[in-house]
Scaffold this motif. Structure first.
Motif, short mmCIF file in Angstrom:
data_model
loop_
_atom_site.label_atom_id
_atom_site.label_comp_id
_atom_site.label_asym_id
_atom_site.label_seq_id
_atom_site.Cartn_x
_atom_site.Cartn_y
_atom_site.Cartn_z
N MET A 23 -34.62 21.18 -9.32
CA MET A 23 -33.67 22.27 -9.20
C MET A 23 -32.24 21.77 -9.41
SD MET A 23 -32.85 24.41 -5.75
CE MET A 23 -32.05 22.95 -5.06
N VAL A 24 -31.94 20.59 -8.86
CA VAL A 24 -30.60 20.02 -8.94
C VAL A 24 -30.34 19.37 -10.29
CG1 VAL A 24 -29.04 18.29 -7.96
CG2 VAL A 24 -30.48 19.67 -6.44
N LEU A 25 -31.34 18.63 -10.80
CA LEU A 25 -31.15 17.84 -12.02
C LEU A 25 -31.23 18.66 -13.30
CD1 LEU A 25 -33.27 14.68 -11.09
CD2 LEU A 25 -30.78 14.91 -11.07
N HIS A 26 -31.84 19.85 -13.23
CA HIS A 26 -32.00 20.67 -14.43
C HIS A 26 -31.46 22.08 -14.19
CE1 HIS A 26 -34.45 17.58 -16.35
NE2 HIS A 26 -35.04 17.41 -15.19
N PRO A 27 -30.14 22.20 -14.10
CA PRO A 27 -29.54 23.51 -13.80
C PRO A 27 -29.83 24.57 -14.86
CG PRO A 27 -27.87 21.91 -14.46
CD PRO A 27 -29.13 21.15 -14.24
N LEU A 28 -29.96 24.14 -16.13
CA LEU A 28 -30.24 25.12 -17.19
C LEU A 28 -31.59 25.79 -16.97
CD1 LEU A 28 -29.51 26.52 -19.81
CD2 LEU A 28 -30.49 24.56 -21.06
N SER A 29 -32.61 24.99 -16.65
CA SER A 29 -33.93 25.56 -16.37
C SER A 29 -33.88 26.45 -15.14
CB SER A 29 -34.95 24.43 -16.15
OG SER A 29 -35.20 23.74 -17.34
N THR A 30 -33.11 26.03 -14.15
CA THR A 30 -32.99 26.82 -12.92
C THR A 30 -32.36 28.18 -13.21
OG1 THR A 30 -32.72 24.77 -11.64
CG2 THR A 30 -32.09 26.82 -10.56
N ILE A 31 -31.31 28.17 -14.02
CA ILE A 31 -30.65 29.43 -14.39
C ILE A 31 -31.60 30.31 -15.18
CG2 ILE A 31 -28.81 30.42 -15.81
CD1 ILE A 31 -27.12 27.94 -15.08
N MET A 32 -32.36 29.70 -16.10
CA MET A 32 -33.35 30.45 -16.88
C MET A 32 -34.40 31.09 -15.97
SD MET A 32 -33.75 27.65 -19.97
CE MET A 32 -35.32 28.28 -20.55
N MET A 33 -34.80 30.36 -14.93
CA MET A 33 -35.78 30.88 -13.99
C MET A 33 -35.22 32.08 -13.22
SD MET A 33 -37.54 27.52 -12.34
CE MET A 33 -39.03 26.84 -13.05
N VAL A 34 -33.97 31.96 -12.79
CA VAL A 34 -33.34 33.05 -12.06
C VAL A 34 -33.25 34.30 -12.94
CG1 VAL A 34 -31.19 33.85 -11.00
CG2 VAL A 34 -32.03 31.54 -10.52
N ILE A 35 -32.85 34.11 -14.19
CA ILE A 35 -32.76 35.24 -15.12
C ILE A 35 -34.14 35.85 -15.36
CG2 ILE A 35 -32.24 35.89 -17.51
CD1 ILE A 35 -30.02 33.75 -17.46
N SER A 36 -35.16 34.99 -15.51
CA SER A 36 -36.53 35.47 -15.70
C SER A 36 -36.99 36.32 -14.52
CB SER A 36 -37.48 34.29 -15.90
OG SER A 36 -37.17 33.57 -17.06
N ASN A 37 -36.67 35.85 -13.31
CA ASN A 37 -37.03 36.62 -12.11
C ASN A 37 -36.35 37.97 -12.09
OD1 ASN A 37 -38.57 35.33 -9.54
ND2 ASN A 37 -37.83 33.73 -10.88
N LEU A 38 -35.09 38.01 -12.49
CA LEU A 38 -34.36 39.27 -12.51
C LEU A 38 -34.95 40.23 -13.55
CD1 LEU A 38 -30.67 37.99 -12.20
CD2 LEU A 38 -32.02 39.16 -10.46
N VAL A 39 -35.32 39.67 -14.71
CA VAL A 39 -35.92 40.50 -15.77
C VAL A 39 -37.24 41.10 -15.28
CG1 VAL A 39 -37.03 40.43 -18.04
CG2 VAL A 39 -34.83 39.28 -17.69
N ILE A 40 -38.08 40.25 -14.68
CA ILE A 40 -39.37 40.74 -14.17
C ILE A 40 -39.15 41.78 -13.07
CG2 ILE A 40 -41.44 40.08 -12.87
CD1 ILE A 40 -41.56 39.23 -15.74
#
Length: 212
Positions: free
Chosen positions: A148-165
């Motif tokens: 979560m800390v080392l890969h902020p881009l993936s984390t942001i993508m996950m948050v956006i994916s959750n919002l989309v779903i």
């Protein structure tokens, strides 16, 4: 016209796969009496979507799902118990802080919100990690925090994916029984896989540097 039909067929095929996987999740969650079936069924769902994301689109879905459900039944429930315990502690602390009239309670409110936010982000990586690596339960949680800390881009993508779903299922709640978990699992796995690949590349670069 042929390309259009081919594209339509591919989309239809993936729609059917996701719907089938979601139905399996619902059925096996119920088979485990919900409480004991939720986490194994979720782990099995992520095991299937991991295969799909890695390019193995023709795997036997039921066989893969059932195999993971059986083999990871105890481990996934232990992981779920730990996550639930942490979540309950954070929720109780939050309620105490909100209801507290003391200065200490008010001071701790902001740090507690930060912890809850980090815990929520950590949850996004837990099951993708659980499906991808054969590691102990405690290491799943620790590595989820690191990812979560080392890969902020993936984390942001996950948050956006959750919002989309979330918005998609809110607008069309009839989709939930057929795509609620499977589509969520697929998107999270896809985002997490990006982080896993980057992490592996860093390890290889480090090993090559040490060898040189």
């Amino acid at each position: 016209m042929t390309r259009l039909m081919s594209g339509f067929y591919t989309i239809s095929e993936w729609v059917m796969r996701l719907a089938y996987l979601n139905i399996l999740w619902v059925c096996f969650t119920l088979i485990g009496l919900i409480v004991f079936g939720f986490f194994p069924a979720t782990a099995a769902t992520f095991a299937v979507t991991r295969k799909w994301v890695m390019g193995e689109s023709d795997i036997p879905v039921f066989k893969t799902f059932w195999s993971t459900y059986k083999s990871e039944f105890l481990k996934s429930n232990l992981l779920g118990l730990m996550l639930a315990a942490i979540g309950c502690i954070l929720y109780l602390d939050f309620r105490i802080s909100v209801d507290s009239a003391s200065i200490i309670g008010k001071i701790l409110f902001i740090p507690l919100l930060v912890l809850i936010f980090l815990y929520s982000l950590l949850l996004l990586y837990v099951f993708p990690l659980f499906a991808h690596y054969d590691i102990k339960v405690f290491h799943v949680i620790k590595n989820a925090l690191l990812m979560m800390v080392l890969h902020p881009l993936s984390t942001i993508m996950m948050v956006i994916s959750n919002l989309v779903i979330y918005f998609a299922m809110t607008l069309l709640p009839g989709l939930i029984p057929f795509f609620g978990v499977s589509s969520w699992s697929f998107l999270l796995t896809w985002c997490a896989h990006y982080a896993f690949v980057k992490n592996q590349q860093k390890k290889k670069s480090s090993q090559n540097g040490d060898a040189a």
